[in-house]
Design a protein around this motif. Structure first.
Motif, PDB file in Angstrom:
ATOM      1  N   UNK A 155      11.300  -6.072  15.722  1.00  0.00           N
ATOM      2  CA  UNK A 155      10.311  -6.735  16.559  1.00  0.00           C
ATOM      3  C   UNK A 155       8.910  -6.270  16.186  1.00  0.00           C
ATOM      4  N   UNK A 156       7.932  -7.065  16.545  1.00  0.00           N
ATOM      5  CA  UNK A 156       6.547  -6.651  16.415  1.00  0.00           C
ATOM      6  C   UNK A 156       6.377  -5.375  17.245  1.00  0.00           C
ATOM      7  N   UNK A 157       5.714  -4.330  16.695  1.00  0.00           N
ATOM      8  CA  UNK A 157       5.602  -3.083  17.449  1.00  0.00           C
ATOM      9  C   UNK A 157       4.729  -3.291  18.686  1.00  0.00           C
ATOM     10  N   UNK A 158       5.109  -2.611  19.764  1.00  0.00           N
ATOM     11  CA  UNK A 158       4.322  -2.752  20.998  1.00  0.00           C
ATOM     12  C   UNK A 158       2.895  -2.264  20.787  1.00  0.00           C
ATOM     13  N   UNK A 159       2.796  -1.108  20.097  1.00  0.00           N
ATOM     14  CA  UNK A 159       1.471  -0.570  19.820  1.00  0.00           C
ATOM     15  C   UNK A 159       1.187  -0.790  18.328  1.00  0.00           C
ATOM     16  N   UNK A 160       0.165  -1.592  18.060  1.00  0.00           N
ATOM     17  CA  UNK A 160      -0.124  -1.881  16.656  1.00  0.00           C
ATOM     18  C   UNK A 160      -0.711  -0.629  16.022  1.00  0.00           C
ATOM     19  N   UNK A 161      -0.150  -0.214  14.914  1.00  0.00           N
ATOM     20  CA  UNK A 161      -0.570   1.028  14.258  1.00  0.00           C
ATOM     21  C   UNK A 161      -1.807   0.821  13.405  1.00  0.00           C
ATOM     22  N   UNK A 162      -1.994   1.709  12.446  1.00  0.00           N
ATOM     23  CA  UNK A 162      -3.197   1.635  11.639  1.00  0.00           C
ATOM     24  C   UNK A 162      -2.929   1.261  10.184  1.00  0.00           C
ATOM     25  N   UNK A 163      -1.671   0.924   9.875  1.00  0.00           N
ATOM     26  CA  UNK A 163      -1.346   0.362   8.552  1.00  0.00           C
ATOM     27  C   UNK A 163      -0.360  -0.795   8.763  1.00  0.00           C
ATOM     28  N   UNK A 164      -0.239  -1.633   7.740  1.00  0.00           N
ATOM     29  CA  UNK A 164       0.666  -2.780   7.843  1.00  0.00           C
ATOM     30  C   UNK A 164       2.116  -2.404   7.566  1.00  0.00           C
ATOM     31  N   UNK A 165       2.967  -3.430   7.544  1.00  0.00           N
ATOM     32  CA  UNK A 165       4.408  -3.202   7.433  1.00  0.00           C
ATOM     33  C   UNK A 165       4.807  -2.621   6.057  1.00  0.00           C
ATOM     34  N   UNK A 166       3.961  -2.835   5.033  1.00  0.00           N
ATOM     35  CA  UNK A 166       4.320  -2.316   3.699  1.00  0.00           C
ATOM     36  C   UNK A 166       4.223  -0.784   3.682  1.00  0.00           C
ATOM     37  N   UNK A 167       3.059  -0.261   4.097  1.00  0.00           N
ATOM     38  CA  UNK A 167       2.896   1.207   4.066  1.00  0.00           C
ATOM     39  C   UNK A 167       3.623   1.889   5.220  1.00  0.00           C
ATOM     40  N   UNK A 168       3.884   1.154   6.275  1.00  0.00           N
ATOM     41  CA  UNK A 168       4.593   1.762   7.403  1.00  0.00           C
ATOM     42  C   UNK A 168       6.106   1.759   7.200  1.00  0.00           C
ATOM     43  N   UNK A 169       6.652   0.606   6.794  1.00  0.00           N
ATOM     44  CA  UNK A 169       8.115   0.460   6.781  1.00  0.00           C
ATOM     45  C   UNK A 169       8.694   0.302   5.373  1.00  0.00           C
ATOM     46  N   UNK A 170       8.188  -0.691   4.623  1.00  0.00           N
ATOM     47  CA  UNK A 170       8.763  -0.969   3.293  1.00  0.00           C
ATOM     48  C   UNK A 170       8.655   0.238   2.367  1.00  0.00           C
ATOM     49  N   UNK A 171       7.716   1.128   2.647  1.00  0.00           N
ATOM     50  CA  UNK A 171       7.514   2.305   1.778  1.00  0.00           C
ATOM     51  C   UNK A 171       8.787   3.166   1.710  1.00  0.00           C
ATOM     52  N   UNK A 172       9.575   3.193   2.798  1.00  0.00           N
ATOM     53  CA  UNK A 172      10.854   3.914   2.774  1.00  0.00           C
ATOM     54  C   UNK A 172      11.761   3.306   1.693  1.00  0.00           C
ATOM     55  N   UNK A 173      11.809   1.970   1.657  1.00  0.00           N
ATOM     56  CA  UNK A 173      12.712   1.291   0.718  1.00  0.00           C
ATOM     57  C   UNK A 173      12.196   1.386  -0.714  1.00  0.00           C
ATOM     58  N   UNK A 174      10.875   1.335  -0.846  1.00  0.00           N
ATOM     59  CA  UNK A 174      10.283   1.507  -2.185  1.00  0.00           C
ATOM     60  C   UNK A 174      10.738   2.857  -2.734  1.00  0.00           C
ATOM     61  N   UNK A 175      10.699   3.884  -1.884  1.00  0.00           N
ATOM     62  CA  UNK A 175      11.118   5.215  -2.312  1.00  0.00           C
ATOM     63  C   UNK A 175      12.622   5.244  -2.613  1.00  0.00           C
ATOM     64  N   UNK A 200      -3.253  -6.564  10.007  1.00  0.00           N
ATOM     65  CA  UNK A 200      -2.471  -6.114   8.841  1.00  0.00           C
ATOM     66  C   UNK A 200      -1.361  -7.105   8.552  1.00  0.00           C
ATOM     67  N   UNK A 201      -0.765  -6.963   7.352  1.00  0.00           N
ATOM     68  CA  UNK A 201       0.403  -7.801   7.048  1.00  0.00           C
ATOM     69  C   UNK A 201       1.550  -7.383   7.971  1.00  0.00           C
ATOM     70  N   UNK A 202       2.286  -8.386   8.467  1.00  0.00           N
ATOM     71  CA  UNK A 202       3.453  -8.051   9.297  1.00  0.00           C
ATOM     72  C   UNK A 202       4.744  -8.575   8.679  1.00  0.00           C
ATOM     73  N   UNK A 203       4.652  -9.134   7.472  1.00  0.00           N
ATOM     74  CA  UNK A 203       5.878  -9.436   6.736  1.00  0.00           C
ATOM     75  C   UNK A 203       5.616  -9.249   5.242  1.00  0.00           C
ATOM     76  N   UNK A 204       6.631  -8.855   4.516  1.00  0.00           N
ATOM     77  CA  UNK A 204       6.488  -8.665   3.068  1.00  0.00           C
ATOM     78  C   UNK A 204       7.838  -8.811   2.390  1.00  0.00           C
ATOM     79  N   UNK A 205       7.830  -9.529   1.290  1.00  0.00           N
ATOM     80  CA  UNK A 205       9.000  -9.589   0.411  1.00  0.00           C
ATOM     81  C   UNK A 205       8.529  -9.035  -0.930  1.00  0.00           C
ATOM     82  N   UNK A 206       9.205  -8.030  -1.401  1.00  0.00           N
ATOM     83  CA  UNK A 206       8.742  -7.332  -2.609  1.00  0.00           C
ATOM     84  C   UNK A 206       9.872  -7.286  -3.632  1.00  0.00           C
ATOM     85  N   UNK A 207       9.581  -7.731  -4.837  1.00  0.00           N
ATOM     86  CA  UNK A 207      10.601  -7.658  -5.898  1.00  0.00           C
ATOM     87  C   UNK A 207      10.134  -6.684  -6.984  1.00  0.00           C
ATOM     88  N   UNK A 208      11.017  -5.763  -7.313  1.00  0.00           N
ATOM     89  CA  UNK A 208      10.719  -4.794  -8.366  1.00  0.00           C
ATOM     90  C   UNK A 208      11.664  -5.054  -9.533  1.00  0.00           C
TER      91      UNK A 208
END
Ligand SMILES: NC(=O)c1ccc[n+]([C@@H]2O[C@H](COP(=O)([O-])OP(=O)(O)OC[C@H]3O[C@@H](n4cnc5c(N)ncnc54)[C@H](O)[C@@H]3O)[C@@H](O)[C@H]2O)c1
Length: 316
Positions: A155-175, A200-208
């Motif tokens: 879900x959309x976070x209740x409290x909007x943070x200070x970075x978008x979904x890529x640096x907040x969430x997708x970064x785990x998967x990138x790692x 900030x971006x709230x959706x991302x599809x990333x292909x490596x």
């Protein structure tokens, strides 16, 4: 055994968990906590029976503190990590480590020059199923690696943070993609945007893509009404599937499906214990500053790719 004296900077939702785990571990002694919010600092310090600070500079003068977890808002992580390293403390900095890869590089250089441990909070790596998959890929348990896909949506976070979904969430998967494939991508192609959160971006599809033709696909968003966190690894002779939330793992091949039982752990506990042991035993942590820099560089390339509608070459 002499305990490592630790402190936590930023004791909101996540930092409070760091404080609790440090209190529980036999290897660590929680000495103090710091939060810019005085009420929160006082409440958390009281909860754990330690000293409260609202300014990290003051706290970092304490010689009983050998290491610190940095759990502030994402855009303040680098600043606080820099202070802790400058004060001679070993540092575990939460993801995304810094706002950008240049800041992350500075942290890495300072830690290197000072002979201090610097590790990043990519706790997904401490889920036993992820380590199982990494070993299984190396042993070609499902044949040659073809592709890995991950889905980290909620879900959309209740409290909007200070970075978008890529640096907040997708970064785990990138790692994780780098961890299980043991290599760095050569190209990044991404599409991202914002639907609900304008800042900030709230959706991302990333292909490596990787040197030998393997690929990884990461889907992350804050648009899905329920939480899903899955990793699927496709090999030439089967697939492996991991549910990050339940830690269940399946290996599916032509004639059978097996579910190897892994110990269910609290990844944060394993992560912080590992950090403390690395300090005591003077050994290199599983996750280094370099891993943090690489993940941020890939996240930055993904943002560029989306803006320019083209694949970005990462080969140096
Ligand atoms: N590894 C993980 O799985 C994971 C999970 C959740 C959060 N995180 C990371 O942890 C960090 C904190 O997230 P959160 O959800 O706890 O946020 P939060 O807003 O709940 O807490 C952040 C806290 O930091 C404090 N703070 C901000 N700047 C400070 C400073 N300069 N000095 C001292 N305190 C300061 C705030 O007052 C607040 O209490 C983020 O970087 C986030 O990405 C990582």
């Amino acid at each position: 055994m002499k305990k490592i004296g630790v402190a936590v900077i930023g004791t909101g939702f996540w930092g409070k968990n760091h404080a609790r785990v440090y209190k529980e571990l036999p290897e660590t002694e929680l000495v103090a906590i710091c939060d810019v919010n005085p009420k929160r600092a006082k409440a958390v310090a009281e909860q754990f029976g330690v000293k409260a600070y609202t300014e990290s500079d003051q706290m970092l003068k304490d010689k009983d503190i050998q290491a610190a977890s940095i759990c502030t808002w994402s855009t303040y992580l680098a600043q606080e990590a820099l202070k802790a390293l400058s004060a001679g403390k070993h540092v575990l900095v939460e993801k995304p480590m810094a706002t950008n890869s240049k800041q992350a590089q500075k942290l890495y250089e300072l830690a290197q020059e000072s002979g201090l441990h610097l590790t990043v909070g990519f706790l997904t790596r401490f889920i036993p199923g992820v380590q199982f998959i990494r070993e299984a890929v190396a042993k070609k348990q499902v044949g040659d690696l073809v592709c890995a896909t991950s889905k980290r949506v909620s879900q959309w976070p209740e409290r909007i943070g200070d970075v978008g979904v890529v640096k907040d969430s997708a970064i785990h998967d990138i790692d994780v993609m780098g961890f299980i494939s043991c290599q760095d991508p050569v190209t990044v192609y991404a599409k991202m945007g914002s639907r609900r959160i304008k800042k900030f971006e709230d959706y991302a599809q990333i292909m490596l893509t990787y040197k030998n033709g393997e690929s990884a696909f990461i889907e992350a968003n804050w648009l899905t009404p329920y939480k899903t966190r899955l990793l699927t690894v496709t090999g030439s002779e089967g697939i492996m599937k991991l549910d990050y939330m339940t830690q269940e793992l399946w290996i599916e091949q032509q004639t059978q499906t097996v579910a190897p039982r892994q110990p269910i752990v609290e990844p944060l506990k394993v992560e912080l214990q590992h950090f403390a042991q690395c300090i005591t035993e003077k050994k290199k942590p599983l996750i280094t500053g370099i891993d943090g820099i690489k993940a941020l560089q890939i996240a930055e390339a993904a943002t560029k790719s989306s803006a320019e509608c083209k694949a970005i070459n990462l080969e140096k």
